[in-house]
Design a protein around this motif. Structure first.
Motif, PDB file in Angstrom:
ATOM      1  N   UNK A   1       0.819  -1.212   0.000  1.00 34.50           N
ATOM      2  CA  UNK A   1       0.000   0.000   0.000  1.00 34.50           C
ATOM      3  C   UNK A   1       0.851   1.260   0.000  1.00 34.50           C
ATOM      4  N   UNK A   2       2.037   1.225   0.644  1.00 33.82           N
ATOM      5  CA  UNK A   2       2.864   2.427   0.719  1.00 33.82           C
ATOM      6  C   UNK A   2       3.296   2.888  -0.677  1.00 33.82           C
ATOM      7  N   UNK A   3       3.540   1.931  -1.578  1.00 31.33           N
ATOM      8  CA  UNK A   3       3.975   2.292  -2.934  1.00 31.33           C
ATOM      9  C   UNK A   3       2.896   3.093  -3.657  1.00 31.33           C
TER      10      UNK A   3
ATOM     11  N   UNK B   1       7.594   8.303   7.128  1.00 30.35           N
ATOM     12  CA  UNK B   1       7.225   8.109   8.532  1.00 30.35           C
ATOM     13  C   UNK B   1       7.831   6.808   9.062  1.00 30.35           C
ATOM     14  N   UNK B   2       7.716   5.731   8.249  1.00 27.69           N
ATOM     15  CA  UNK B   2       8.265   4.438   8.662  1.00 27.69           C
ATOM     16  C   UNK B   2       9.788   4.451   8.619  1.00 27.69           C
ATOM     17  N   UNK B   3      10.365   5.137   7.633  1.00 30.02           N
ATOM     18  CA  UNK B   3      11.829   5.173   7.518  1.00 30.02           C
ATOM     19  C   UNK B   3      12.466   5.861   8.716  1.00 30.02           C
ATOM     20  N   UNK B   4      11.860   6.956   9.166  1.00 29.66           N
ATOM     21  CA  UNK B   4      12.464   7.659  10.297  1.00 29.66           C
ATOM     22  C   UNK B   4      12.439   6.792  11.558  1.00 29.66           C
ATOM     23  N   UNK B   5      11.355   6.064  11.760  1.00 33.55           N
ATOM     24  CA  UNK B   5      11.303   5.167  12.915  1.00 33.55           C
ATOM     25  C   UNK B   5      12.349   4.063  12.794  1.00 33.55           C
ATOM     26  N   UNK B   6      12.493   3.506  11.592  1.00 36.50           N
ATOM     27  CA  UNK B   6      13.439   2.406  11.372  1.00 36.50           C
ATOM     28  C   UNK B   6      14.882   2.876  11.539  1.00 36.50           C
TER      29      UNK B   6
ATOM     30  N   UNK C   1       6.119  -3.023  17.040  1.00 39.65           N
ATOM     31  CA  UNK C   1       5.471  -4.324  17.181  1.00 39.65           C
ATOM     32  C   UNK C   1       4.469  -4.218  18.319  1.00 39.65           C
ATOM     33  N   UNK C   2       3.535  -5.148  18.334  1.00 36.05           N
ATOM     34  CA  UNK C   2       2.499  -5.150  19.370  1.00 36.05           C
ATOM     35  C   UNK C   2       2.460  -6.506  20.042  1.00 36.05           C
ATOM     36  N   UNK C   3       2.622  -6.565  21.373  1.00 33.19           N
ATOM     37  CA  UNK C   3       2.433  -7.841  22.066  1.00 33.19           C
ATOM     38  C   UNK C   3       0.963  -8.217  22.047  1.00 33.19           C
ATOM     39  N   UNK C   4       0.678  -9.488  21.760  1.00 33.15           N
ATOM     40  CA  UNK C   4      -0.712  -9.894  21.557  1.00 33.15           C
ATOM     41  C   UNK C   4      -1.291 -10.524  22.802  1.00 33.15           C
TER      42      UNK C   4
ATOM     43  N   UNK D   1       1.461  -2.376   7.301  1.00 33.90           N
ATOM     44  CA  UNK D   1       2.281  -1.413   6.558  1.00 33.90           C
ATOM     45  C   UNK D   1       3.733  -1.463   7.016  1.00 33.90           C
ATOM     46  N   UNK D   2       3.958  -1.730   8.311  1.00 34.40           N
ATOM     47  CA  UNK D   2       5.331  -1.906   8.794  1.00 34.40           C
ATOM     48  C   UNK D   2       5.932  -3.162   8.177  1.00 34.40           C
ATOM     49  N   UNK D   3       5.124  -4.233   8.098  1.00 32.30           N
ATOM     50  CA  UNK D   3       5.608  -5.483   7.487  1.00 32.30           C
ATOM     51  C   UNK D   3       6.000  -5.255   6.019  1.00 32.30           C
ATOM     52  N   UNK D   4       5.138  -4.559   5.283  1.00 31.48           N
ATOM     53  CA  UNK D   4       5.439  -4.307   3.871  1.00 31.48           C
ATOM     54  C   UNK D   4       6.691  -3.442   3.730  1.00 31.48           C
ATOM     55  N   UNK D   5       6.829  -2.442   4.599  1.00 35.46           N
ATOM     56  CA  UNK D   5       8.015  -1.582   4.556  1.00 35.46           C
ATOM     57  C   UNK D   5       9.283  -2.399   4.823  1.00 35.46           C
TER      58      UNK D   5
END
Length: 637
Positions: free
Chosen positions: A200-202, A223-228, A279-282, A299-303
């Motif tokens: 979806x990000x693409x 947004x995702x790149x800065x976190x990574x 990540x989220x603990x389930x 979206x994090x997974x796809x990134x």
């Protein structure tokens, strides 16, 4: 996480609070730009705050320390309560010096990181609920043009688009902007575009409409790149690898295999990533940290997968990680399967002390196990994926996950062909036939088992050929070809006898009895089921013995020996309950109820039907449960 709507929520909250008179002294807002390349420091922010409070130019103290003193003095002297919003902070050092020296005023801070070491109240924001995501998209379109009928005309497409956006407000706002610009196109066209891109990000970033109400760029990837890029190397590595894990949720042990780390080390890294909302603990199983499960936003997974795909070194690191987790899944799925099939006298499987523990592990890892079998489409993983698939059939059939059972069998067939493994190809055809049969597709099952039989015969595996004959017999009987079914089961029985496999011979006798009964050869059926029961008892297969008791009860009922029928069903029911075989219990109780009804015991029949409905419900068989309740309703209580 980035894009979840922290700033929008903070600003909306401030407007509502001020409208209600909570902060007569006003509101101060500072964007700390914590995830930009050049974040705002506290020393820079205090200058902006002093300026907002009217201290500037010649009135500004000359040193930083005196500037902080002036700032705090102004707040301390201010009688009217104020609200201070410190937005987008990445480090407590950005905001700790800015906190008022009095509790008279209030402070609202937004961040992607949890400051767990500080005594502040934390409010974690999750992504939107599906209905709220749909409402956001719908309102965003109607606010621009109240005549836009697309949301009402395409409700399923709106919901699917919300799912593809991961229910992340930033992604939803970008999608809404694209739809506003494409006002003459339907929503389904955007859904199809995102699905085709598989990221979806693409699509969303390429078509971003610009900025939001706060002047910020509406783009996802930065947004995702800065976190990574702010992550330490060990956390960045784990996040990349976790993006390659199969399934929506992954257990700590499997992540440890993926990263080649001990569970204790993995838990610490995962907790750090969770504090950064990546990540989220389930949930916990039995409270053990090593048994926790973890989820990534889509979206994090796809990134992360995109980061790996763009670098040759990271790709090889990722392939090795996938190989490790696939081996991990195969090892423990085999141990769990061995436990489900275990009989007294056989070697005790490792790890799982009983069926319950094996089922618990399989239940927890189910989505990952099934997704990992799908990796068999790639040559590197085909062999292990095929072996993993073989270990899941008993479990998926037991839990009645028939769609998964068919998907796994088809994936195993493709993997075996890719690996050029003729024996495993035959095994996969066999598994597919069993899956199709329990799913109510006997015609296709006959073809699959015929394919398996041809391949086993060509390979000269007489024992495997017997398995195929037995399964083919079950499919033929379900298709109404009873005489052919009798012949098939007789062939299977003879082959097992010749091989000296008394356990399999017992199951062949049991299946043969079912076919004989359907052909009206009741006496022979009773003899076959009795033989099966005795052989299964001798083999120590308690659960198989329960099935034989049930089938013997069916044959006795057909012969009119109803008291003996009730006794046989009772023994079979006891064993089903012992093994928590709720579908088998439902079948037995249903047939027991039929018998009670025949001999004029309606109250007992009524009770048995209701018990059957409860058992079917526990077995995930709602149709059968509903039918049993309907039968009960026809009888007096």
């Amino acid at each position: 996480m980035g894009g979840v709507g922290k700033t929008a929520l903070a600003v909306e909250t401030a407007h509502r609070a001020r409208a209600q008179g909570w902060f007569p002294g006003g509101t101060l807002f500072v964007d700390l730009r914590g995830y930009d390349e050049d974040p705002v420091t506290a020393d820079q922010a205090v200058l902006a705050l002093l300026d907002a409070l009217g201290v500037r130019d010649g009135d500004l103290p000359p040193t930083t320390d005196r500037q902080y003193d002036a700032y705090r003095a102004l707040l301390a002297d201010r009688q009217d309560r104020m609200l201070l919003i410190l937005d987008n902070a990445s480090d407590p050092a950005q905001y700790l010096p800015l906190l008022p020296g009095t509790d008279h005023h209030r402070v609202l801070i937004t961040s992607r990181d949890r400051p767990d070491a500080l005594p502040v109240r934390l409010i974690d924001l999750e992504t939107l609920a599906p209905d709220d995501s749909v409402a956001l998209l719908t309102r965003a379109l109607h606010d621009t043009d109240e005549r836009d009928e697309r949301p009402a005309r395409e409700p399923e497409a709106v919901r699917e688009l919300a799912d593809l956006c991961g229910h992340l407000p930033l992604a939803l706002q970008i999608a809404a902007g694209m739809l506003r610009r494409r006002r003459h196109r339907d929503i389904a066209s955007l859904v199809a575009e995102i699905r085709e891109a598989e990221d979806a990000t693409t699509v969303l970033d390429h078509n971003s409409p610009g900025t939001d109400l706060y002047g910020r760029s509406l783009v996802l990837r930065p947004v995702l790149e800065t976190s990574y890029h702010r992550l330490p190397p060990d956390q960045a590595r784990l996040l990349r690898l976790l993006c390659l894990a199969p399934g929506a949720e992954t257990g700590t042990e499997a992540i440890g295999a993926l990263a080649d780390l001990a569970p204790e080390s993995v838990v610490l890294l995962l907790e750090d990533l969770a504090a950064r909302h990546l990540v989220t603990p389930v949930r916990r199983i039995n409270g053990a940290p090593s048994a926790m499960r973890w989820r990534l936003h889509d979206l994090v997974r796809a990134f992360g997968a995109g980061v790996v795909a763009g670098d040759a070194g990271l790709r090889e690191e990722g392939e090795a990680a996938r190989e490790r987790v696939l081996e991990f899944y195969w090892r423990w799925a085999k141990a769990a399967d061995d436990r489900l099939r275990w009989l007294p006298g056989k070697p005790v499987p490792e790890r799982f002390g009983d069926r319950g523990h094996a089922l618990e592990w399989l239940d927890g890892e189910r989505s990952g196990l099934i997704a990992a079998v799908g990796w068999g489409r790639e040559e590197r993983f085909a062999g292990t994926a095929t072996r993993l698939a073989e270990c899941l059939g008993e479990y998926l059939d037991w839990r009645r996950y028939f769609d998964d059972l068919i998907a796994v069998a088809k994936a195993a067939l493709g993997a075996a062909r890719l690996a050029g493994d003729r024996l495993n190809e035959a095994n996969a055809w066999n598994s597919l036939g069993n899956a199709l049969l329990v799913a109510g597709r006997p015609g296709e099952a006959i073809e699959a088992h015929s394919q398996a039989r041809y391949r086993y015969q060509a390979a000269g595996g007489r024992h495997d050929e017997a398995v195929a004959w037995g399964n083919l017999g079950n499919a033929l009987r379900a298709a109404g070809q009873v005489d052919d079914a009798i012949d098939a089961h007789a062939r299977a029985r003879d082959l097992y006898q010749a091989a000296g496999d008394r356990h399999r011979e017992a199951m062949a006798w049991d299946n043969l009895g079912n076919a004989l009964q359907e052909a009206g050869r009741t006496g022979e059926a009773i003899d076959a089921h009795t033989r099966a029961r005795d052989l299964l008892q001798a083999a120590g297969d308690r659960h198989g013995e329960g099935r034989a008791w049930h089938n013997l009860g069916n044959a006795l009922r057909a012969a009119g020996r109803l008291e003996a029928t009730i006794e046989a069903y009772g023994k079979g029911l006891k064993i089903c309950r012992e093994f928590e075989d709720w579908y088998g219990a439902g079948q037995t109780l249903r047939n027991l109820a039929h018998t009670y009804k025949t001999i004029g015991r309606p109250a007992d029949a009524h009770a048995a039907y209701l018990q059957a409905a409860d058992a079917y419900t526990r077995a995930n068989a709602p149709t059968e449960a509903s039918r049993a309740r309907a039968w009960a309703a026809e009888l007096p209580q």
